[in-house]
Design a protein around this motif. Structure first.
Motif, PDB file in Angstrom:
ATOM      1  N   SER A 297      36.864  29.137  50.088  1.00  0.00           N
ATOM      2  CA  SER A 297      36.132  28.812  49.136  1.00  0.00           C
ATOM      3  C   SER A 297      34.896  29.822  48.977  1.00  0.00           C
ATOM      4  CB  SER A 297      35.657  27.549  49.466  1.00  0.00           C
ATOM      5  OG  SER A 297      36.512  26.580  49.482  1.00  0.00           O
ATOM      6  N   ALA A 298      35.477  31.199  48.981  1.00  0.00           N
ATOM      7  CA  ALA A 298      34.619  32.163  48.576  1.00  0.00           C
ATOM      8  C   ALA A 298      34.253  32.965  47.332  1.00  0.00           C
ATOM      9  CB  ALA A 298      35.124  33.386  49.605  1.00  0.00           C
ATOM     10  N   GLU A 299      33.114  33.686  47.123  1.00  0.00           N
ATOM     11  CA  GLU A 299      33.401  34.421  45.831  1.00  0.00           C
ATOM     12  C   GLU A 299      34.218  35.359  45.968  1.00  0.00           C
ATOM     13  OE1 GLU A 299      29.171  35.331  45.495  1.00  0.00           O
ATOM     14  OE2 GLU A 299      28.370  33.100  45.639  1.00  0.00           O
ATOM     15  N   LEU A 300      34.492  35.908  44.681  1.00  0.00           N
ATOM     16  CA  LEU A 300      35.406  37.026  44.751  1.00  0.00           C
ATOM     17  C   LEU A 300      34.747  38.237  43.696  1.00  0.00           C
ATOM     18  CD1 LEU A 300      38.319  38.647  45.057  1.00  0.00           C
ATOM     19  CD2 LEU A 300      39.047  37.067  43.006  1.00  0.00           C
ATOM     20  N   CYS A 301      34.499  39.375  44.033  1.00  0.00           N
ATOM     21  CA  CYS A 301      34.281  40.443  43.156  1.00  0.00           C
ATOM     22  C   CYS A 301      35.522  41.466  43.350  1.00  0.00           C
ATOM     23  CB  CYS A 301      33.178  41.086  43.667  1.00  0.00           C
ATOM     24  SG  CYS A 301      32.589  42.640  42.918  1.00  0.00           S
ATOM     25  N   LEU A 302      36.034  41.752  41.953  1.00  0.00           N
ATOM     26  CA  LEU A 302      36.916  42.742  41.772  1.00  0.00           C
ATOM     27  C   LEU A 302      36.053  44.144  41.512  1.00  0.00           C
ATOM     28  CD1 LEU A 302      39.654  41.047  39.510  1.00  0.00           C
ATOM     29  CD2 LEU A 302      39.377  41.104  41.874  1.00  0.00           C
ATOM     30  N   ALA A 303      36.183  44.928  42.370  1.00  0.00           N
ATOM     31  CA  ALA A 303      35.626  46.366  42.481  1.00  0.00           C
ATOM     32  C   ALA A 303      36.620  47.548  42.055  1.00  0.00           C
ATOM     33  CB  ALA A 303      34.787  46.421  43.509  1.00  0.00           C
ATOM     34  N   ALA A 304      36.072  48.472  41.297  1.00  0.00           N
ATOM     35  CA  ALA A 304      36.838  49.635  41.109  1.00  0.00           C
ATOM     36  C   ALA A 304      35.945  50.875  40.977  1.00  0.00           C
ATOM     37  CB  ALA A 304      37.727  49.644  39.880  1.00  0.00           C
ATOM     38  N   CYS A 305      36.118  52.010  41.460  1.00  0.00           N
ATOM     39  CA  CYS A 305      35.333  53.312  41.340  1.00  0.00           C
ATOM     40  C   CYS A 305      36.156  54.196  40.510  1.00  0.00           C
ATOM     41  CB  CYS A 305      34.909  53.723  42.570  1.00  0.00           C
ATOM     42  SG  CYS A 305      33.869  52.728  43.369  1.00  0.00           S
ATOM     43  N   VAL A 306      35.340  55.061  39.608  1.00  0.00           N
ATOM     44  CA  VAL A 306      36.272  55.932  38.576  1.00  0.00           C
ATOM     45  C   VAL A 306      35.622  57.137  39.049  1.00  0.00           C
ATOM     46  CG1 VAL A 306      36.390  56.438  36.316  1.00  0.00           C
ATOM     47  CG2 VAL A 306      36.137  54.116  36.844  1.00  0.00           C
ATOM     48  N   TYR A 307      36.497  58.247  39.100  1.00  0.00           N
ATOM     49  CA  TYR A 307      36.089  59.752  39.020  1.00  0.00           C
ATOM     50  C   TYR A 307      37.374  60.557  38.461  1.00  0.00           C
ATOM     51  CZ  TYR A 307      34.969  64.366  40.952  1.00  0.00           C
ATOM     52  OH  TYR A 307      34.528  65.631  41.093  1.00  0.00           O
TER      53      TYR A 307
ATOM     54  N   GLY B 267      38.738  27.756  38.906  1.00  0.00           N
ATOM     55  CA  GLY B 267      37.564  27.266  39.856  1.00  0.00           C
ATOM     56  C   GLY B 267      36.932  28.359  40.930  1.00  0.00           C
ATOM     57  N   LEU B 268      37.803  29.702  40.707  1.00  0.00           N
ATOM     58  CA  LEU B 268      37.017  30.759  41.377  1.00  0.00           C
ATOM     59  C   LEU B 268      35.778  31.317  40.702  1.00  0.00           C
ATOM     60  CD1 LEU B 268      39.862  33.100  42.801  1.00  0.00           C
ATOM     61  CD2 LEU B 268      38.354  31.967  44.315  1.00  0.00           C
TER      62      LEU B 268
ATOM     63  N   GLU C 101      33.013  35.408  61.034  1.00  0.00           N
ATOM     64  CA  GLU C 101      32.660  34.171  60.414  1.00  0.00           C
ATOM     65  C   GLU C 101      33.445  33.846  59.230  1.00  0.00           C
ATOM     66  OE1 GLU C 101      28.638  33.978  59.484  1.00  0.00           O
ATOM     67  OE2 GLU C 101      28.045  33.945  61.759  1.00  0.00           O
ATOM     68  N   THR C 102      33.574  32.872  58.682  1.00  0.00           N
ATOM     69  CA  THR C 102      34.199  32.253  57.386  1.00  0.00           C
ATOM     70  C   THR C 102      33.744  33.197  56.262  1.00  0.00           C
ATOM     71  OG1 THR C 102      34.591  30.246  58.024  1.00  0.00           O
ATOM     72  CG2 THR C 102      34.998  30.711  55.780  1.00  0.00           C
ATOM     73  N   PRO C 103      34.448  34.071  55.549  1.00  0.00           N
ATOM     74  CA  PRO C 103      33.921  34.828  54.426  1.00  0.00           C
ATOM     75  C   PRO C 103      33.459  34.166  53.292  1.00  0.00           C
ATOM     76  CG  PRO C 103      36.427  35.095  54.571  1.00  0.00           C
ATOM     77  CD  PRO C 103      35.919  34.223  55.736  1.00  0.00           C
ATOM     78  N   ALA C 104      32.150  34.300  53.022  1.00  0.00           N
ATOM     79  CA  ALA C 104      31.789  33.828  51.724  1.00  0.00           C
ATOM     80  C   ALA C 104      31.699  34.646  50.734  1.00  0.00           C
ATOM     81  CB  ALA C 104      30.107  33.349  52.034  1.00  0.00           C
ATOM     82  N   ARG C 105      31.852  35.899  50.669  1.00  0.00           N
ATOM     83  CA  ARG C 105      31.894  37.002  49.528  1.00  0.00           C
ATOM     84  C   ARG C 105      33.229  38.040  49.764  1.00  0.00           C
ATOM     85  NH1 ARG C 105      26.926  35.680  50.567  1.00  0.00           N
ATOM     86  NH2 ARG C 105      27.152  37.079  52.456  1.00  0.00           N
ATOM     87  N   VAL C 106      34.037  37.970  49.069  1.00  0.00           N
ATOM     88  CA  VAL C 106      35.549  38.738  49.323  1.00  0.00           C
ATOM     89  C   VAL C 106      35.377  39.823  48.092  1.00  0.00           C
ATOM     90  CG1 VAL C 106      38.035  38.950  49.236  1.00  0.00           C
ATOM     91  CG2 VAL C 106      37.074  37.036  50.299  1.00  0.00           C
ATOM     92  N   LEU C 107      35.415  41.069  48.576  1.00  0.00           N
ATOM     93  CA  LEU C 107      35.476  42.236  47.638  1.00  0.00           C
ATOM     94  C   LEU C 107      36.911  42.870  47.652  1.00  0.00           C
ATOM     95  CD1 LEU C 107      33.019  45.057  47.133  1.00  0.00           C
ATOM     96  CD2 LEU C 107      35.310  45.667  47.494  1.00  0.00           C
ATOM     97  N   ALA C 108      37.492  43.057  46.327  1.00  0.00           N
ATOM     98  CA  ALA C 108      38.911  43.434  46.203  1.00  0.00           C
ATOM     99  C   ALA C 108      38.717  44.845  45.861  1.00  0.00           C
ATOM    100  CB  ALA C 108      39.650  42.639  45.415  1.00  0.00           C
ATOM    101  N   ALA C 109      39.135  46.084  46.252  1.00  0.00           N
ATOM    102  CA  ALA C 109      39.155  47.316  45.984  1.00  0.00           C
ATOM    103  C   ALA C 109      40.253  47.500  45.050  1.00  0.00           C
ATOM    104  CB  ALA C 109      38.995  48.246  47.043  1.00  0.00           C
ATOM    105  N   ILE C 110      40.121  47.550  43.855  1.00  0.00           N
ATOM    106  CA  ILE C 110      41.269  47.648  43.071  1.00  0.00           C
ATOM    107  C   ILE C 110      41.520  49.054  42.625  1.00  0.00           C
ATOM    108  CG2 ILE C 110      41.994  46.783  40.542  1.00  0.00           C
ATOM    109  CD1 ILE C 110      41.389  44.737  42.358  1.00  0.00           C
ATOM    110  N   PRO C 111      42.865  49.408  43.076  1.00  0.00           N
ATOM    111  CA  PRO C 111      43.266  50.738  42.959  1.00  0.00           C
ATOM    112  C   PRO C 111      43.833  50.873  41.464  1.00  0.00           C
ATOM    113  CG  PRO C 111      45.163  49.552  43.868  1.00  0.00           C
ATOM    114  CD  PRO C 111      43.822  48.628  43.701  1.00  0.00           C
ATOM    115  N   PRO C 112      43.774  52.087  41.030  1.00  0.00           N
ATOM    116  CA  PRO C 112      44.177  52.647  39.502  1.00  0.00           C
ATOM    117  C   PRO C 112      45.588  52.962  39.528  1.00  0.00           C
ATOM    118  CG  PRO C 112      43.348  54.569  40.527  1.00  0.00           C
ATOM    119  CD  PRO C 112      43.273  53.446  41.434  1.00  0.00           C
ATOM    120  N   THR C 113      46.393  51.927  40.084  1.00  0.00           N
ATOM    121  CA  THR C 113      47.853  51.922  40.071  1.00  0.00           C
ATOM    122  C   THR C 113      48.429  50.587  39.772  1.00  0.00           C
ATOM    123  OG1 THR C 113      48.146  51.357  42.244  1.00  0.00           O
ATOM    124  CG2 THR C 113      47.654  53.585  41.986  1.00  0.00           C
TER     125      THR C 113
END
Length: 302
Positions: free
Chosen positions: A32-42, A83-84, A2-14
């Motif tokens: 016309s989706a929501e965008l989440c920029l996501a990152a994990c730290v270790y 507008g995002l 289905e058309t994505p309503a929520r897009v998650l970007a896995a942001i690398p540390p590079t």
């Protein structure tokens, strides 16, 4: 798909972080989706695993997460004026892929965008361990960025196996074609559906028991009929059908390059350990041979 309503970007540390964020923003705008920029730290040196944990180590972990959040916030600021709907999520996680999968589940993401690792954005490396683990575990379709420049998906190649030669989920091909068609829409792109099949001369006859593994090979006409049924279910013209005899590991990258594909759609199925190794070997060869983006659609677990 289905058309994505929520897009998650896995942001690398590079240095690839900006490329992943920009591509995810392009996709979010297109749908016309929501965008989440996501990152994990270790960082193992402050994880509290090698030594006894302490308030000082906890403070160090929090400082690392805060610093990473500031970096991702700076990326998000680029998109606040166009507008995002953009949010940021950063957490401490090990292994990294488990943190990203958890974020995708919590967000109920419809698509994850991730980037394979480069050196200076010029020398391409193979997929990292995190990429492979995301392929196995992420609960939604996964878009892997393999190209730095983006002008829309003008040509999309959907790689399918309608004969289910490797006992693939029977509806996976439909999901791949649906996803390819969906991604062609915003850019008025063309979708071609590719099926690579084996003939007797392509079998490794020296391998013990190979005839029993593959069984009786189907004729080209049988493959063609299966492809025609698949395209008909999605309203596609047979002129969009491609069939190539030979090894998919070489043929999929070659056909994609020859046709100037900007995106290749593929399927992934969770398997038992042995079969995952066999199928993973093929997937690794295909993915490392592609120089365009890859959309991986999941099948059902077996």
């Amino acid at each position: 798909m289905e058309t994505p309503a929520r897009v998650l970007a896995a942001i690398p540390p590079t240095e690839l972080a900006a490329v992943v964020a920009e591509r995810a923003a392009d996709i979010a705008r297109a749908f016309s989706a929501e965008l989440c920029l996501a990152a994990c730290v270790y960082d193992p040196y402050v994880a509290g695993e090698r030594f006894s944990d302490s308030p000082e180590l906890q403070s160090a972990r929090e400082a690392l997460v805060d610093a990473r959040r500031a970096q991702v916030d700076a990326l998000a600021d680029r998109f606040q004026t166009d507008g995002l709907s953009v949010s940021v999520a950063v957490n401490w996680a090990y292994p990294i892929y488990e943190g990203l999968v958890e974020l995708a589940e919590n967000l109920q993401a419809d698509l994850m965008v991730a980037g394979t690792f480069h050196h200076g954005l010029l020398e391409r490396w193979g997929l990292a361990n995190t990429d492979w683990q995301l392929l196995r575990h992420v609960p939604c379709p996964l878009l892997l960025i393999r190209r730095d420049v983006f002008d829309g998906y003008r040509h999309i190649l959907a790689a399918v196996d309608p004969m289910h030669a490797h006992d693939v989920d029977a509806v996976l091909d439909d999901r791949i074609v649906e996803a390819a068609t969906l991604f062609s829409g915003p850019w008025d792109g063309r979708v071609d559906v590719l099926h690579c099949y084996l003939e007797s001369e392509h079998l490794p006859m020296v391998a013990p028991g190979v005839a029993g593994y593959y069984g009786k090979l189907s004729s080209r006409d049988e493959h063609a009929r299966a492809m025609e049924k698949l395209l008909a279910r999605h309203g596609l013209d047979t002129r969009q059908m491609s069939m190539e005899a030979g090894d998919a590991r070489q043929l999929i990258p070659a056909v994609a390059k020859r046709r100037g594909s900007g995106l290749v759609g593929m399927g992934a199925v969770s398997r038992s350990r042995l079969r995952r190794l066999l199928i993973g070997s093929t997937a690794e060869s295909v993915l490392d041979g592609l120089d365009c983006d890859v959309l991986v659609v999941r099948g059902s677990a077996k």
